[in-house]
Design an enzyme around this catalytic site. Structure first.
Site, PDB file in Angstrom:
ATOM      1  N   ARG A 198       0.864  -1.208   0.043  1.00  0.00           N
ATOM      2  CA  ARG A 198       0.020  -0.068  -0.028  1.00  0.00           C
ATOM      3  C   ARG A 198       0.803   1.250  -0.075  1.00  0.00           C
ATOM      4  O   ARG A 198       0.529   2.167  -0.695  1.00  0.00           O
ATOM      5  CB  ARG A 198      -0.984  -0.019   1.058  1.00  0.00           C
ATOM      6  CG  ARG A 198      -1.789   1.200   1.326  1.00  0.00           C
ATOM      7  CD  ARG A 198      -3.091   0.782   2.138  1.00  0.00           C
ATOM      8  NE  ARG A 198      -2.557   0.899   3.672  1.00  0.00           N
ATOM      9  CZ  ARG A 198      -3.261   0.649   4.523  1.00  0.00           C
ATOM     10  NH1 ARG A 198      -4.668   0.091   4.403  1.00  0.00           N
ATOM     11  NH2 ARG A 198      -2.749   0.773   5.904  1.00  0.00           N
ATOM     12  N   LYS A 218      -2.601   6.592   1.885  1.00  0.00           N
ATOM     13  CA  LYS A 218      -2.403   7.101   3.076  1.00  0.00           C
ATOM     14  C   LYS A 218      -1.475   8.472   2.829  1.00  0.00           C
ATOM     15  O   LYS A 218      -0.449   8.534   3.498  1.00  0.00           O
ATOM     16  CB  LYS A 218      -1.760   6.033   3.880  1.00  0.00           C
ATOM     17  CG  LYS A 218      -2.996   5.497   4.565  1.00  0.00           C
ATOM     18  CD  LYS A 218      -2.562   4.306   5.719  1.00  0.00           C
ATOM     19  CE  LYS A 218      -3.138   4.586   7.089  1.00  0.00           C
ATOM     20  NZ  LYS A 218      -4.583   4.211   7.083  1.00  0.00           N
ATOM     21  N   GLU A 252     -16.637   6.398   4.214  1.00  0.00           N
ATOM     22  CA  GLU A 252     -15.817   5.967   5.267  1.00  0.00           C
ATOM     23  C   GLU A 252     -16.142   6.483   6.602  1.00  0.00           C
ATOM     24  O   GLU A 252     -16.875   7.726   6.670  1.00  0.00           O
ATOM     25  CB  GLU A 252     -14.250   6.215   5.064  1.00  0.00           C
ATOM     26  CG  GLU A 252     -13.717   5.522   4.114  1.00  0.00           C
ATOM     27  CD  GLU A 252     -12.356   5.345   4.102  1.00  0.00           C
ATOM     28  OE1 GLU A 252     -11.589   4.917   4.916  1.00  0.00           O
ATOM     29  OE2 GLU A 252     -11.569   5.750   3.031  1.00  0.00           O
TER      30      GLU A 252
END
Ligand SMILES: *Cc1c(COP(=O)(O)O)cnc(C)c1O
Length: 340
Positions: A84, A186, A222
Site C-alpha cells: 500500500r 495514506k 468511510e
C-alpha cells in the site's frame, strides 16, 4: 523514555518516545532505496524548503505489533502495508519504497524496541512508517531527496475491557476525498481535512463522522479513518473501492474471515446512506479501531439506533475471530502473522 518508566497498565494514545527509529534515504535520481539503519529515536533536521513541508509530499502507514503468548512480537499482514505504501508513492510521485526496505525497517524497529511491546490486555506497539520528500524544492515538483522512517510507541487497547458501540454523525458539510484524488492512499495531507469535522462531531457528542461520496453525496464512504461495514440478514456489505476509499488491511481481513470462518455472504458495492440506516448491524474497521460496533447514526438531524449498548452477534464473532489470530489465541490458517 525507558521501558521501566512506562506504566503499561495505563497506556494512552499520546506520544511516547522509544529507543530507536529506522531511517533509509534515496535521491530522486538514485537507482534504489538504500538499506537503512537504526538510530536513537529523536528529532530530525529538515530544510524549510522540504517538499513535505511545502507541498505535503509524504505518506504514512499504521500497523500494530502484538506481544504473543510466547513473548514473541507478532506483525499482522505487514506485506499489505508495504504494497500500500508503494502504491501511495506512485500516486504522490515518490520513487516507490521497496518491500524489502519497508519490511527491514518495520522488523528492525520492532525488534530493537521489543521491550516496549505491551501484552494484548495492555495494548500494542503502534508502528508508524513514514515516507517523506525531505529535499528542498520551491517549485511544485517532486523533492530531490526522500526519507523512509519507522518509529514505534506503545498504545492503549482501543477498548479497555469490553467492546462498546460508538455513535456517529453523517456529514453533509464536508467530504474526505474525491474520485481520482488521493483518498485511496495514506497521503499525509488527507488527514488534516478531517480534524474540523471530527471536532464538530465530538462537540455534538458523536465519536466521528461518516463521510458520503463527493460526487452525489449519496453513498457511504468511510468513518473518519476507518472502513464502514453493514450487515443485512446474512450478507455483509462494505463500500467498493472506488479510488476515494482507503483499502484497509482490516477491511480485507474482515471480509475474508466473514466468508471463510462463518460462511457469511460478502459484497463490495456502493451503499446509499438510506440503505445503511436499515442494516441489522453496522461497524467500522481499522488498525486502531480493529472492529468497532456502531450504536447510533445521526443523519439529517435524526438518530437511527442500532443498539443500546449491546454488541451485535456477527460484529462480536468477527471481532473475536480477528483478535484471536492477531493475539495468538487461535491458529493462523491464512499465514497472516509474521512472528519476529
Ligand atoms: C488507515 C485507514 C483505514 C484503515 O486501514 P487499516 O489498514 O485497516 O488500518 C481506513 N480508512 C482510512 C482513511 C485510513 O487512513
Amino acid at each position: 523514555m525507558k521501558p521501566e518508566d512506562i506504566d503499561f497498565d495505563n497506556l494512552s494514545f499520546s506520544h511516547t518516545p522509544t529507543r530507536s527509529m529506522y531511517i533509509s534515504k534515496r535521491k530522486l535520481n538514485d537507482d534504489e532505496w538504500e538499506k537503512g539503519d537504526l538510530f536513537p529515536f529523536g528529532e530530525i533536521s529538515i530544510s524549510p524548503a522540504a517538499g513535505v513541508l511545502n507541498y505535503g509530499q509524504g505518506l504514512f502507514e499504521g500497523m500494530k505489533a502484538y506481544r504473543g503468548r510466547n513473548g514473541k512480537p507478532r506483525l499482522f499482514r505487514p506485506h499489505m502495508n508495504a504494497s500500500r505504501m508503494a502504491e501511495g508513492c506512485v500516486r504522490l510521485a515518490i520513487p516507490p519504497i521497496t518491500e524489502d526496505v519497508f519490511l527491514d525497517g518495520v522488523m528492525k524497529t520492532v525488534l530493537d524496541n521489543h521491550d516496549y511491546i505491551p501484552t494484548p490486555e495492555q495494548g500494542a506497539l503502534y508502528v508508524r512508517p513514514l515516507t517523506i520528500g525531505n529535499g528542498p524544492i520551491v517549485g511544485v515538483a517532486p523533492s530531490p531527496e526522500f526519507t523512509f522512517l519507522v518509529y514505534v510507541q506503545p498504545v492503549a487497547p482501543y477498548f479497555k475491557g469490553s467492546l462498546k458501540p460508538i455513535n456517529l454523525i453523517v456529514t453533509n458539510n464536508y467530504h474526505r476525498a474525491a474520485l481520482k484524488g488521493t483518498g485511496g492512499v495514506k497521503a499525509i495531507g488527507n488527514y488534516v481535512a478531517g480534524m474540523k469535522p471530527a471536532g464538530e462531531a465530538k462537540s455534538a457528542n458523536y465519536s466521528e463522522v461518516i463521510y458520503l461520496d463527493a460526487a452525489e453525496e449519496k453513498y457511504v464512504e468511510e468513518v473518519g479513518a476507518a472502513n464502514f461495514f453493514a450487515l443485512f440478514g446474512d450478507t455483509l456489505v462494505t463500500p467498493r473501492l472506488t479510488g476515494s476509499i482507503l483499502p484497509g488491511v482490516t477491511r480485507d481481513s474482515t471480509m475474508y474471515l466473514a466468508f471463510d470462518q462463518f460462511g457469511i455472504k460478502t459484497e463490495e458495492r456502493r451503499i446509499t446512506i438510506e440503505e445503511a440506516l436499515t442494516a441489522d448491524e453496522v461497524f467500522c474497521t481499522g488498525t486502531a479501531a480493529i472492529i468497532t460496533p456502531i450504536g447510533k447514526i445521526n443523519y439529517k438531524e435524526e438518530d437511527y439506533i442500532f443498539s443500546d449498548g449491546q454488541v451485535g452477534k456477527t460484529t462480536r464473532k468477527l471481532y473475536d475471530a480477528l483478535t484471536s489470530i492477531q493475539f495468538g489465541d487461535a491458529p493462523d490458517p491464512y499465514n497472516w502473522i509474521v512472528e519476529l
